[in-house]
Design a protein around this motif. Structure first.
Motif, PDB file in Angstrom:
ATOM      1  N   LEU A   1      -3.557  -9.386  -0.559  1.00  0.00           N
ATOM      2  CA  LEU A   1      -2.410  -9.888   0.174  1.00  0.00           C
ATOM      3  C   LEU A   1      -2.872 -10.877   1.243  1.00  0.00           C
ATOM      4  O   LEU A   1      -3.960 -10.735   1.800  1.00  0.00           O
TER       5      LEU A   1
ATOM      6  N   PRO B   1       3.095  -5.008   2.505  1.00  0.00           N
ATOM      7  CA  PRO B   1       4.317  -4.369   2.046  1.00  0.00           C
ATOM      8  C   PRO B   1       4.989  -3.626   3.183  1.00  0.00           C
ATOM      9  O   PRO B   1       4.332  -3.067   4.066  1.00  0.00           O
TER      10      PRO B   1
ATOM     11  N   SER C   1       2.877 -10.731  -2.145  1.00  0.00           N
ATOM     12  CA  SER C   1       2.926  -9.296  -2.415  1.00  0.00           C
ATOM     13  C   SER C   1       3.577  -8.971  -3.746  1.00  0.00           C
ATOM     14  O   SER C   1       3.535  -7.825  -4.203  1.00  0.00           O
TER      15      SER C   1
ATOM     16  N   PRO D   1       6.808  -4.074  -4.087  1.00  0.00           N
ATOM     17  CA  PRO D   1       5.350  -4.037  -3.940  1.00  0.00           C
ATOM     18  C   PRO D   1       4.774  -2.626  -3.907  1.00  0.00           C
ATOM     19  O   PRO D   1       3.565  -2.441  -4.060  1.00  0.00           O
TER      20      PRO D   1
END
Length: 449
Positions: A9, A15, A104, A145
């Motif tokens: 990420l 997330p 994500s 995600p």
């Protein structure tokens, strides 16, 4: 420019949920290390890639990796042998439009279509508009995600060319009732199973969202697949809860027509007056010259796109009939396999010990030896060579499996629906040459299936 954490990420994006299901699977934004270097997986929308994008894949594979490009069993591409400095490889792929809508969302864009979606002669309707909706939501929904990188959805339009042996967490399959389009659906299986219910085509997107949200509401972090959840919560209970979120109807007496997997190689008619031309990637591996050559063919003789398939092959779609034989011949010149009668076109092999620390044998080299043996014997067999029990190269149980037990040695299994794993053990500790002798001694074996 995106900068990435170890989880794949961007450093400024995480997330929103505390429920994270970690994965060792490679992605575009997460390069995973193997014996032969890093692996980057490029997820293709519906298995399709534009010729210009394919050129970029070929370029970065040459410049920043070992030049090996793999066609995966879920119609994606992988680059192997990546050196340090991953951003230099990733950024051109992102610039070419091969990345997710949100960083994500990379792991969860797992939607399989028929390689012939929108062009197949047998299709009941074109699944691509719905697929586009689903893919956007998979990547942008704030909760998705949380899904495992292995969580997968299949959307089947009733095509003759369709991989229906791979199990998915949610599958949807086209049917037409009284002239109206519907979707049969099921959980933790495939369209060859009995459906759990049906919804109108217009409700297909809402159904996918409802199923995935309900899964996340009910599943523990260690329950990464639908089958894990349904082992604890009865299917009827899940369906009852689902019916509170989206209207469902029973789907009685429906059975999906059997697909024809040989349609991924050779010249085949589309629903219009054009054809697509398919060729198998030898043992799933391309090099940059092969990919560039196929892309150039797609520009000159097709619609400027390529479609990859779950059989580790590629299609050049929308070719004029008069150009088809030339396209097929040029694919063969590039080193692709253009006939199902070529033994190598029927073999599957994992990375093997040359690139994977878990593999007990060099499966790629042994598969080529097996193909030569079969060629001499005049046989064509569907065989999967697996370097370890994980079966990374095949998302379904092949008719025949050779499971490595030592370098150059394999146990031989036949698929048996009544048995778990690879099926019934037939012989132990065979070399490839010994397998040839075994075949001579068993001329009417289930290997001919």
């Amino acid at each position: 420019m995106w900068r990435f954490s170890a989880a794949g990420l961007p450093l400024n994006e995480r997330p929103s949920s505390n429920v994270i299901r970690p994965s060792g699977c490679p992605g575009l934004l997460r390069v995973v290390q193997a014996l032969d270097g890093g692996i980057c997986r490029i997820k293709l929308d519906g298995g399709s890639i534009q010729a210009d994008q394919a050129d970029v894949v070929a370029l970065v594979a040459e410049r920043f990796a070992g030049g090996v490009i793999e066609a995966t069993n879920r119609a994606n591409l992988q680059i192997r042998g990546i050196g340090p400095g991953h951003d230099a490889l990733i950024q051109p792929l992102l610039a070419a439009g091969l990345g997710p809508r949100k960083p994500s969302g990379d792991d969860v864009r797992n939607l399989m279509l028929s390689p012939a979606a929108g062009i197949d002669r047998q299709m009941l309707f074109d699944t691509r508009p719905l697929a586009e909706q689903i893919l956007i939501t998979l990547q942008t929904h704030e909760r998705f995600p949380e899904l495992s990188a292995k969580f997968a959805v299949q959307l089947d339009g009733g095509e003759a060319l369709a991989m229906l042996e791979h199990h998915h967490d949610l599958w949807l399959s086209a049917l037409v009732l009284d002239g109206e389009p519907w979707l049969a659906f099921g959980l933790a299986g495939s369209p060859l199973d009995k459906p759990a219910g049906r919804v109108p085509l217009a409700q297909g997107h809402a159904l996918v969202v409802a199923v995935l949200e309900l899964f996340l509401d009910l599943a523990r972090p260690d329950q990464i697949r639908m089958r894990h959840l349904l082992a604890e919560i009865p299917n009827d209970e899940f369906m009852t809860r689902l019916a509170c979120r989206v209207p469902l109807q029973a789907c009685l007496d429906w059975q999906r027509d059997e697909p024809i997997d040989e349609l991924h190689i050779g010249i085949h008619s589309q629903h219009d007056d054009r054809v697509y031309v398919g060729a198998a990637v030898p043992l799933g591996r391309l090099d940059a010259v092969m990919l560039r050559g196929a892309a150039q063919l797609a520009r000159k003789k097709g619609d400027g796109s390529l479609r990859f398939t779950p059989w580790q092959s590629l299609l050049v779609p929308n070719v004029c009939v008069e150009d088809a034989e030339e396209v097929l011949a040029r694919l063969q010149t590039l080193g692709l396999l253009v006939s199902v009668d070529q033994p190598l076109a029927q073999l599957i092999a994992c990375t093997g010990s040359s690139g994977c620390g878990k593999a007990l044998a060099d499966t790629k080299a042994d598969a080529r030896q097996l193909a030569e043996l079969l060629q001499r014997q005049g046989q064509t067999l569907k065989v999967h060579l697996s370097g370890c029990p994980r079966s990374c190269a095949a998302a379904h149980i092949a008719p025949v499996t050779l499971l490595a037990v030592a370098p150059g040695r394999y146990d031989l299994y036949f698929r048996d629906a009544a048995l778990p794993g690879f099926g019934a053990l037939q012989a132990h500790n065979l070399t490839i040459d010994a397998l040839g002798q075994w075949l001579d001694a068993h001329p009417r074996s289930p290997l001919d299936a």
